[in-house]
Design a protein around this motif. Structure first.
Motif, mmCIF file in Angstrom:
data_model
loop_
_atom_site.group_PDB
_atom_site.id
_atom_site.type_symbol
_atom_site.label_atom_id
_atom_site.label_comp_id
_atom_site.label_asym_id
_atom_site.label_seq_id
_atom_site.Cartn_x
_atom_site.Cartn_y
_atom_site.Cartn_z
ATOM 1 N N MET A 1 47.968 51.038 49.408
ATOM 2 C CA MET A 1 47.600 49.734 48.894
ATOM 3 C C MET A 1 46.128 49.429 49.084
ATOM 4 N N ARG A 2 45.293 50.192 48.453
ATOM 5 C CA ARG A 2 43.886 49.871 48.353
ATOM 6 C C ARG A 2 43.712 49.262 46.973
ATOM 7 N N ARG A 3 43.160 48.078 46.916
ATOM 8 C CA ARG A 3 43.232 47.445 45.624
ATOM 9 C C ARG A 3 42.090 46.505 45.324
ATOM 10 N N ALA A 4 41.625 46.551 44.053
ATOM 11 C CA ALA A 4 40.649 45.578 43.583
ATOM 12 C C ALA A 4 41.382 44.525 42.789
ATOM 13 N N LEU A 5 41.105 43.255 43.063
ATOM 14 C CA LEU A 5 41.840 42.159 42.418
ATOM 15 C C LEU A 5 40.848 41.137 41.895
ATOM 16 N N ILE A 6 41.154 40.546 40.786
ATOM 17 C CA ILE A 6 40.326 39.451 40.299
ATOM 18 C C ILE A 6 40.735 38.186 41.033
ATOM 19 N N PHE A 7 39.816 37.672 41.817
ATOM 20 C CA PHE A 7 40.293 36.563 42.592
ATOM 21 C C PHE A 7 39.663 35.275 42.093
ATOM 22 N N LEU A 8 40.530 34.466 41.434
ATOM 23 C CA LEU A 8 40.111 33.341 40.659
ATOM 24 C C LEU A 8 39.937 32.080 41.476
ATOM 25 N N VAL A 9 38.759 31.609 41.580
ATOM 26 C CA VAL A 9 38.505 30.290 42.077
ATOM 27 C C VAL A 9 38.421 30.053 43.550
ATOM 28 N N GLY A 10 37.754 29.124 43.873
ATOM 29 C CA GLY A 10 37.429 28.587 45.152
ATOM 30 C C GLY A 10 38.178 29.107 46.335
ATOM 31 N N LEU A 11 37.787 28.863 47.460
ATOM 32 C CA LEU A 11 38.325 29.367 48.682
ATOM 33 C C LEU A 11 39.577 30.161 48.557
ATOM 34 N N LEU B 1 49.574 42.107 36.070
ATOM 35 C CA LEU B 1 49.402 43.480 35.603
ATOM 36 C C LEU B 1 48.741 43.525 34.229
ATOM 37 N N ASP B 2 48.476 42.362 33.667
ATOM 38 C CA ASP B 2 47.953 42.233 32.306
ATOM 39 C C ASP B 2 46.466 41.886 32.346
ATOM 40 N N ALA B 3 45.619 42.808 31.890
ATOM 41 C CA ALA B 3 44.176 42.570 31.915
ATOM 42 C C ALA B 3 43.790 41.359 31.075
ATOM 43 N N ALA B 4 44.483 41.146 29.963
ATOM 44 C CA ALA B 4 44.169 39.996 29.112
ATOM 45 C C ALA B 4 44.456 38.689 29.841
ATOM 46 N N GLN B 5 45.527 38.650 30.623
ATOM 47 C CA GLN B 5 45.849 37.447 31.386
ATOM 48 C C GLN B 5 44.802 37.211 32.468
ATOM 49 N N ILE B 6 44.391 38.278 33.139
ATOM 50 C CA ILE B 6 43.365 38.149 34.165
ATOM 51 C C ILE B 6 42.067 37.634 33.558
ATOM 52 N N LYS B 7 41.683 38.196 32.428
ATOM 53 C CA LYS B 7 40.445 37.760 31.775
ATOM 54 C C LYS B 7 40.531 36.298 31.360
ATOM 55 N N ALA B 8 41.683 35.876 30.861
ATOM 56 C CA ALA B 8 41.844 34.471 30.478
ATOM 57 C C ALA B 8 41.638 33.560 31.683
ATOM 58 N N GLY B 9 42.134 33.981 32.845
ATOM 59 C CA GLY B 9 41.918 33.195 34.049
ATOM 60 C C GLY B 9 40.457 33.122 34.436
ATOM 61 N N ILE B 10 39.764 34.239 34.295
ATOM 62 C CA ILE B 10 38.332 34.259 34.598
ATOM 63 C C ILE B 10 37.598 33.266 33.702
ATOM 64 N N LEU B 11 37.888 33.304 32.425
ATOM 65 C CA LEU B 11 37.206 32.416 31.486
ATOM 66 C C LEU B 11 37.550 30.955 31.743
ATOM 67 N N ALA B 12 38.766 30.704 32.216
ATOM 68 C CA ALA B 12 39.187 29.321 32.442
ATOM 69 C C ALA B 12 38.652 28.750 33.747
ATOM 70 N N SER C 1 36.355 30.469 36.380
ATOM 71 C CA SER C 1 35.178 30.892 37.131
ATOM 72 C C SER C 1 33.933 30.114 36.713
ATOM 73 N N SER C 2 33.014 29.989 37.652
ATOM 74 C CA SER C 2 31.744 29.328 37.386
ATOM 75 C C SER C 2 30.963 30.111 36.334
ATOM 76 N N ALA C 3 30.180 29.396 35.527
ATOM 77 C CA ALA C 3 29.447 30.030 34.439
ATOM 78 C C ALA C 3 28.530 31.152 34.927
ATOM 79 N N GLN C 4 27.989 31.014 36.123
ATOM 80 C CA GLN C 4 27.034 32.026 36.596
ATOM 81 C C GLN C 4 27.701 33.351 36.917
ATOM 82 N N TYR C 5 29.030 33.356 37.114
ATOM 83 C CA TYR C 5 29.756 34.588 37.419
ATOM 84 C C TYR C 5 30.694 35.026 36.297
ATOM 85 N N ARG C 6 30.874 34.173 35.300
ATOM 86 C CA ARG C 6 31.965 34.371 34.347
ATOM 87 C C ARG C 6 31.856 35.687 33.580
#
Length: 251
Positions: A13-23, A112-123, A125-130
């Motif tokens: 279980m070594r894993r990279a995850l998109i971690f959406l939003v604040g703390l 497990l869905d890259a499109a879902q992860i990307k949608a979360g990022i766009l919704a 994340s701050s503009a400077q990191y989006r």
């Protein structure tokens, strides 16, 4: 109360995850690394960086053999006033609104869905990191597949699952436009139909900032100290002052 966790988790279980939003906000879109230690109960502690990194050390969930202990504190987080696709957005300009955004983003990030992860990022994340985060959405999905024991490429096996259930939250306003949030969640996964389901307790840190009329997530400093993971329904949950998240009629 212990969780039935696979003994070989640490090796795979070594894993990279998109971690959406604040703390806890597994900041919408910040790529983090999660490692799982072996043993009966373990936790994953995100390392908030916008690119893949090595695994970080994981504390073990404290054993609790007592009966169910009801949460001392509960919170009904506000709903978003609008939606970006299926994701709630436009949360109130309050600490609770920031926490609600964090909870929504972290829940969406465990996919497990890259499109879902990307949608979360766009919704969320701050503009400077989006843009930077959106560019690695595929890597986030691949990391989630690795975490769940699923091959990096190809169709997801029938019956494979990866779900996150936020169970607790802590939040503290830095000022009226900045809120630090911690989200406590259960992450469950199974590699295929008939495979034993594994559950892990995760503490996710993040920071929410008020930007463009809504709360958005920014990464927190790597290596920040995190509270030990605890399960809801234990005395430790109350001792550590987690607020149970109430959704509808469910805690």
């Amino acid at each position: 109360m212990t969780l039935n966790l696979q003994q070989q988790a640490q090796r795979r279980m070594r894993r990279a995850l998109i971690f959406l939003v604040g703390l806890v906000l597994v900041l919408v879109g910040a790529l983090v690394t999660i490692a799982i230690t072996g043993g009966e109960s373990t936790t994953a502690a995100p390392d908030p960086k916008p690119s893949p990194a090595g695994p970080s050390a994981m504390p073990t969930v404290r054993p609790d053999d007592g009966g169910y202990v009801a949460p001392n504190e509960t919170v009904k987080l506000p709903d978003g006033a609008a939606k970006a696709g299926v994701l709630p957005v436009q949360f109130p300009h309050t600490p609770e609104g920031a926490a609600a955004m964090a909870v929504a983003s972290v829940r969406n990030a465990w996919s497990l869905d890259a499109a879902q992860i990307k949608a979360g990022i766009l919704a969320y994340s701050s503009a400077q990191y989006r843009d930077q985060m959106a560019a690695v959405a595929e890597d986030g999905a691949k990391g989630n597949r690795q975490y769940a024991g699923i091959p990096d490429t190809g169709p997801v096996p029938a019956g494979a699952t990866l779900n996150a259930w936020p169970i607790g939250v802590k939040y503290a306003a830095v000022n009226s436009d900045t809120v630090d949030v911690l989200v406590l969640l259960r992450v469950t996964h199974a590699a295929k139909a008939g495979a034993e389901q594994t559950t892990t307790i995760v503490v996710s840190p993040g920071r929410a900032v008020w930007e463009g009329g809504d709360w958005k997530g920014v990464p927190t400093a790597p290596g920040q100290p995190l509270p030990d993971p605890v399960d809801i329904g234990t005395a430790f949950f109350n001792e550590d002052k987690w607020k149970a998240i109430q959704e509808g009629d469910r805690l």
